[in-house]
Design a protein around this motif. Structure first.
Motif, PDB file in Angstrom:
ATOM      1  N   ASP A  77       0.842  -1.192   0.000  1.00 26.45           N
ATOM      2  CA  ASP A  77       0.000   0.000   0.000  1.00 26.45           C
ATOM      3  C   ASP A  77       0.878   1.243   0.000  1.00 26.45           C
ATOM      4  O   ASP A  77       1.961   1.263   0.597  1.00 26.45           O
ATOM      5  CB  ASP A  77      -0.899   0.035   1.241  1.00 26.45           C
ATOM      6  N   GLN A  85      -4.414   1.275  -2.021  1.00 29.76           N
ATOM      7  CA  GLN A  85      -4.058  -0.120  -2.278  1.00 29.76           C
ATOM      8  C   GLN A  85      -3.589  -0.161  -3.729  1.00 29.76           C
ATOM      9  O   GLN A  85      -4.222   0.420  -4.621  1.00 29.76           O
ATOM     10  CB  GLN A  85      -5.277  -1.024  -2.098  1.00 29.76           C
ATOM     11  N   ASP A 107     -13.321   0.679   0.940  1.00 27.77           N
ATOM     12  CA  ASP A 107     -12.736  -0.493   1.585  1.00 27.77           C
ATOM     13  C   ASP A 107     -11.628  -1.074   0.727  1.00 27.77           C
ATOM     14  O   ASP A 107     -11.698  -1.064  -0.506  1.00 27.77           O
ATOM     15  CB  ASP A 107     -13.800  -1.572   1.812  1.00 27.77           C
ATOM     16  N   LYS A 108     -10.631  -1.614   1.399  1.00 23.26           N
ATOM     17  CA  LYS A 108      -9.542  -2.311   0.740  1.00 23.26           C
ATOM     18  C   LYS A 108     -10.021  -3.706   0.339  1.00 23.26           C
ATOM     19  O   LYS A 108     -10.817  -4.325   1.048  1.00 23.26           O
ATOM     20  CB  LYS A 108      -8.369  -2.421   1.729  1.00 23.26           C
ATOM     21  N   THR A 110      -9.700  -7.314   0.450  1.00 24.48           N
ATOM     22  CA  THR A 110      -8.994  -8.245   1.320  1.00 24.48           C
ATOM     23  C   THR A 110      -8.735  -9.553   0.587  1.00 24.48           C
ATOM     24  O   THR A 110      -9.551  -9.991  -0.231  1.00 24.48           O
ATOM     25  CB  THR A 110      -9.795  -8.522   2.607  1.00 24.48           C
ATOM     26  N   GLY A 111      -7.603 -10.154   0.845  1.00 19.68           N
ATOM     27  CA  GLY A 111      -7.278 -11.454   0.288  1.00 19.68           C
ATOM     28  C   GLY A 111      -6.912 -11.432  -1.191  1.00 19.68           C
ATOM     29  O   GLY A 111      -6.944 -12.475  -1.846  1.00 19.68           O
ATOM     30  N   TYR A 156     -16.243  -2.837  -4.323  1.00 20.18           N
ATOM     31  CA  TYR A 156     -15.513  -1.942  -3.427  1.00 20.18           C
ATOM     32  C   TYR A 156     -15.567  -0.550  -4.036  1.00 20.18           C
ATOM     33  O   TYR A 156     -15.109  -0.338  -5.138  1.00 20.18           O
ATOM     34  CB  TYR A 156     -14.040  -2.391  -3.290  1.00 20.18           C
TER      35      TYR A 156
END
Length: 157
Positions: A77, A85, A107-108, A110-111, A156
């Protein structure tokens, strides 16, 4: 005088090109994120890739575009200023794009892993490495088109 005419013609051509290079709009003129439950249309991905290839070749920027790619690399990041991100997508055409997703406003993901497919709607900016996609979030001031990312069925923005 000739320079002013050439500049004017270039601006008209650019405006015309941007008007016609909007594959993300449906018949009602709305973007996919504003139509409940509508998914990005893979049939348009080829058109989006051609637009991105042309934009790269012509060093054009400020193009609002929807597309899809496969994650080539997940980068650390960027935490300087607004946090982003960052990851690199490879398009079917072979062109790569850096995605800079503002995680102060959205929101980032995730995964996120190399090999994952990510759909995007954002603004293309030219770079010698292939380009950058940013504005993949809502604009709190309402002055810019809202963008988004879609990964594993989750949006997102």
């Amino acid at each position: 005088m000739m320079k002013n005419i050439i500049t004017w013609l270039a601006l008209v051509a650019a405006g015309f090109g941007l008007f016609h290079y909007q594959p993300w709009q449906n018949e009602a003129g709305t973007s996919p994120q504003s139509v409940a439950g509508e998914q990005a249309r893979p049939s348009e991905n080829g058109a989006a890739e051609r637009i991105l290839q042309q934009a790269f070749a012509e060093r054009r920027s400020d193009i609002q575009i929807e597309g899809e790619g496969v994650v080539k690399k997940v980068l650390p990041d960027d935490n300087k200023g607004s946090r982003h991100q960052r990851f690199i997508l490879r398009l079917n055409s072979g062109q790569t794009l850096l995605v800079a997703h503002n995680i102060d406003l959205a929101d980032k993901i995730t995964g996120l892993q190399p090999g994952d497919t990510v759909q995007f709607y954002g603004e293309y900016e030219w770079s010698k490495q292939g380009g950058v996609i940013h504005w993949t979030h809502r604009d709190p001031a309402g002055r810019h088109a809202d963008g988004w990312l879609r990964h594993n069925g989750k949006v997102y923005q």
